[in-house]
Every structure is written in structure tokens, then in C-alpha cells.
Design an enzyme around this catalytic site. Sequence first.
Site, short mmCIF file in Angstrom:
data_model
loop_
_atom_site.label_atom_id
_atom_site.label_comp_id
_atom_site.label_asym_id
_atom_site.label_seq_id
_atom_site.Cartn_x
_atom_site.Cartn_y
_atom_site.Cartn_z
N ASN A 228 0.84 -1.20 0.00
CA ASN A 228 0.00 0.00 0.00
C ASN A 228 0.87 1.25 0.00
O ASN A 228 0.52 2.27 -0.59
CB ASN A 228 -0.90 0.00 1.23
CG ASN A 228 -1.62 1.32 1.43
OD1 ASN A 228 -2.56 1.63 0.71
ND2 ASN A 228 -1.17 2.11 2.39
N ASP B 210 1.73 6.67 0.17
CA ASP B 210 1.01 5.66 -0.59
C ASP B 210 1.51 5.57 -2.02
O ASP B 210 1.75 6.60 -2.68
CB ASP B 210 -0.49 5.99 -0.62
CG ASP B 210 -1.19 5.58 0.65
OD1 ASP B 210 -0.56 5.59 1.73
OD2 ASP B 210 -2.39 5.24 0.57
N ASP C 22 -0.80 -6.55 3.75
CA ASP C 22 -1.07 -5.50 4.72
C ASP C 22 -1.95 -4.41 4.10
O ASP C 22 -1.78 -4.06 2.93
CB ASP C 22 0.27 -4.90 5.17
CG ASP C 22 0.12 -3.81 6.20
OD1 ASP C 22 -0.32 -4.12 7.32
OD2 ASP C 22 0.44 -2.65 5.88
N HIS D 181 -6.75 -0.46 1.38
CA HIS D 181 -6.37 0.92 1.11
C HIS D 181 -5.46 1.09 -0.11
O HIS D 181 -4.78 2.10 -0.24
CB HIS D 181 -5.68 1.50 2.35
CG HIS D 181 -6.52 1.44 3.57
ND1 HIS D 181 -7.70 2.14 3.71
CD2 HIS D 181 -6.38 0.73 4.72
CE1 HIS D 181 -8.24 1.88 4.89
NE2 HIS D 181 -7.46 1.02 5.51
N GLU E 269 -5.55 -8.36 4.97
CA GLU E 269 -5.98 -7.57 6.12
C GLU E 269 -7.01 -6.56 5.63
O GLU E 269 -6.66 -5.53 5.06
CB GLU E 269 -4.80 -6.85 6.77
CG GLU E 269 -5.20 -6.05 8.00
CD GLU E 269 -4.14 -5.04 8.44
OE1 GLU E 269 -4.06 -4.76 9.65
OE2 GLU E 269 -3.41 -4.52 7.56
#
Length: 516
Positions: free
Chosen positions: A127, A198, A229, A233, A266
Site C-alpha cells: 500500500n 502511498d 497489509d 487501502h 488484512e
Amino acid sequence: MRKNIYLFIYLILLISVACSGTKEGELENYWPNAGITYEIFIQSFYDSNGDGIGDIKGVTKKLEHVKELGANAIWFMPVMPSPSYHKYDVTDYLDIHPDYGTLEDFKEMIQAAHDKDIKIVIDMIINHTSNEHPWFLESQKSRDNPYRDYYVWAQKDTIADYINKKTITLDSDNIQQWHDPGFGEDYYYGFFYGGMPDLNFDNPKVREEIYEIGRFWLEEVGVDGFRLDAAKHIFPDDRPEDNHAFWKEFREKMEEIKPDVYLVGEVYDMKEIVAPYLPGLPALFNFDFHYTLLESYEKEDGMLLAKKQKEILDFYDEITDEFIDATFSSNHDQPRLLNSLNENPKKYKQAINILMSMPGAPYLYYGEEIGMLGKKPDEHIREPFLWDIQANDKGRATWIEPEYSIDETVTPLAIQKSMSTSFFNHYKEIIKLRNTNRGLALGKLELFEGDLPTPLMAFYRKHKNQDLLVIHNLSDVHQKLVIPDDYQDVIYTFGGTTVDNNELDLPAYSSIIFEK
């Protein structure tokens, strides 16, 4: 003639054994669908060279502990170079953090693990990178730098309304997502904090970089899969469909490299938000299991967790029958389970009974098997493992001064091994039961329908011709229950449960499992 009869009987027995597969009581490896994964923070696990920091050679040395416990796989928290102790901000995706050792050390560890039938899963943090990653350092230099578009940049005046927007989410308490690098008018996006910019997954070059990184670890290093992870997002929360599409593409690319690659994501949210990730991430962490388990103890409401789990499993079953429910009772982000259960040893032992008697593919956090303690901040949930009393513990890491898990509060493993009632031996016993009982590992979940005292959790696990009844008392008060006539064969008992005809007596925090 008699000799021929004996030969015939012998052949029948051979055929019977061959057809039956695993013998009753023999260990089975149900991974990944229902096997057990052991989570390790290498920094705190075993220090093989005396520098105070756990390392890969230390893990290799202690693989037998993982095997003895009964785990089928290891998930390693981040292993790549990073400026932070936790290493969730990567500076080099194609190497091992020098504190932990070398890539050769890691490959040797993987081979040793595979020799013991232990799979290896690593944290893949895609991410974001560290703000010290070479890509980001280049990205900062100018708007026309080739790496500029590897990250999400915006001119200050175009995001003025968002710079100070305070966004709290389930998995982040970050109050600012746009960050000033300290020069010019451009800001960059970092969902978690400024040290973790990001990546821009709208850029095809970024996606290709990520797929090449996946290929490197699967093909050249030899890992079995990835824990992804912050999977929710990759794109902002208002672009969920793009997130779902990316993970389907990621899975396709990884399966081209390794058809049986294991991917666990996740995605911390409600089941309705989590479910659409299943086509791309066939295994997903069940955060509801952890929190509802604790809530069940707080409210002494036994069926709260069983009903929640049934609701989630049925919901996912309507979408796909290939999902893997990654259950857990604790991990590196939550206070240690024993702290959450008010340091009550009976509750603690029962909690692992519940985890191991429920459907799913359970995750165990290192140190839980010896009752390690820890509370926020996160560093103190990740304190060093206690192998032996401190005077004898050559491998105990010293990178942090522990506050919770010390000799005075936690009995080290070496001592627990010789204690029949220790946490470690309790964990071993219930894990072995699961690993030798297909009904507990693979059985469907059905709820007990009869009259039930509120503190009791009761459910069935049914697999082919096997039918189990599992009952737990989540209170500190004796409970009684009349059970069906056809459940009389007790295969597991904990806490002093007794049965008189059909009446079951359950002391505080006790458990029992019947087979029909």
C-alpha cells in the site's frame, strides 16, 4: 488352506488402510484451509548472535518449537529493510533487513521449515513504502521525475479542503492524510502517516513493479505466500471496486508464478465490506472473531460468538465456497490476550479451546502459548519471547526493555514444558486434538437449538459421518445442561466437567466435546 485365509485377511487389511487415508489419532496438515499459522515478530523471537535482536538463524534454530506446538505454517511480520523497528515502511523490497540476516539465511530457513512440513508466509507491504525508499526520494525531486507518478501528489491549492481533514477509520487513528514534504506547493498522500507515502496504483508501472516483487519472493526466495497489509487501502475508500479489481489481478499474476500461492488479506471492516475482496484474496482475517470473543466474556453471553461466526460463514458461503476464514484470538496490533481476559488463567486456557473448536484456519501470535503479557503502545505487545529463565536464556532478545513479559510475570517456556498444567502444554493438547480430528478442523458449524443458560456456548461440528457437540461455560458460575441422548462419547474435557446420565455439569470456564 489356513495360510490362504490369512493371506486374504492380510490383503483386506492392507486395502482397508490404503482406502481410509490417515489413521484415527494421526496428525493431519489441514493448511491452508483449516491449518494453524504461527505469527512471528523476528526481532523478538530468538537472538542467535547476541546482538540483542532476534534473527533468521534464531528462527531456524527454533523451528522445532513451532512443530512441537502443532502449527503448520509461519507468518513473518515484515522482514525487508526499513528505518523503523516494526518494518512496515519498506526501503528495499528485494532484500532482508540486515539486523535479521541475509537472503541466504532466509532461504536456508525456508528449506529447513519445508523439511519439517512448515509453510512460510511473509508480510507484503505494498500500500505504501517508506519515505526513505529510493522511489520516493526520486519522486520528490521534481514534477517531471520518472518516479513522480509512483506516488500520489497534488498541488496544495487543489486539496486545500482536505489537508486538515480528520479521518478516523477502524484501522487507523491517523488524523491527516496529505503531507507537506517541506518544499514547494505539492503535497503527497499517505493514509497512515507522513513516513509512509502511498503508492499510486493507477500507474501501470507501479503494478508491474509489485508483480515483479511478488515473483522474486515466490520464485527466487521460495516463500509459500503473502499476508497483504492494509489491503483495503490500495485505492481510497471511495473506490472499493478498484480495490477489488486490483486484488483479482494480483491473484492472477501470483498464481501464474505459483498456482498454489497462499494470499491472506488484512481488510478490517464489516462482513459486507470484506466479502467483495474474496475473489482476489481467498483468505481474509476475521477481526469480528477476536472482538466478539472478548465481548462474549465481558457479557458472559456464550452464544454471542457462535451466532456471529455462523452469520459470517453463511454470508461468505453465499458468495463463494472457496474462502478461508483466518480466525485469531490476538495479534501484533491488539493487547495480549491474557491482559484482555484480566489475566485469568482459566479464561485464557478456555479461549484457545474456543479458537480450536471453531471453524476456520486459526492464527496464533508468538508468545501466546506461554501466556505472554502486553499492552499498548505496540512495542510492548511485541516484547521478547521468554525461552528460559533470564540467567540461562542465551537467545532472549534485548532490543527493548520489557514492561509486561518478564520472569516475574511470565513463566518461561523451558519451565512450562515440565509443568503438566502450563499454558504451553494446554496449547499443545488442544492443538493436537484439532490436528487429529477432522470434525474439529473441517466440520460445518451448526448452533445448538435447545434451552441454554446464557453463559453457555454450544454448537455442533459436522463433517461427513462425524458429528461433534462442543460446549463451553463462559462464566465463573457452575452451569447445568441436559444434552441429547446420542452424545455420550466424551473426546475432550477441560475444567472438571462431569456427566451424569444426560445431565452435564460445567464448572467455571470449562469445556467439553462429545462425539455422536
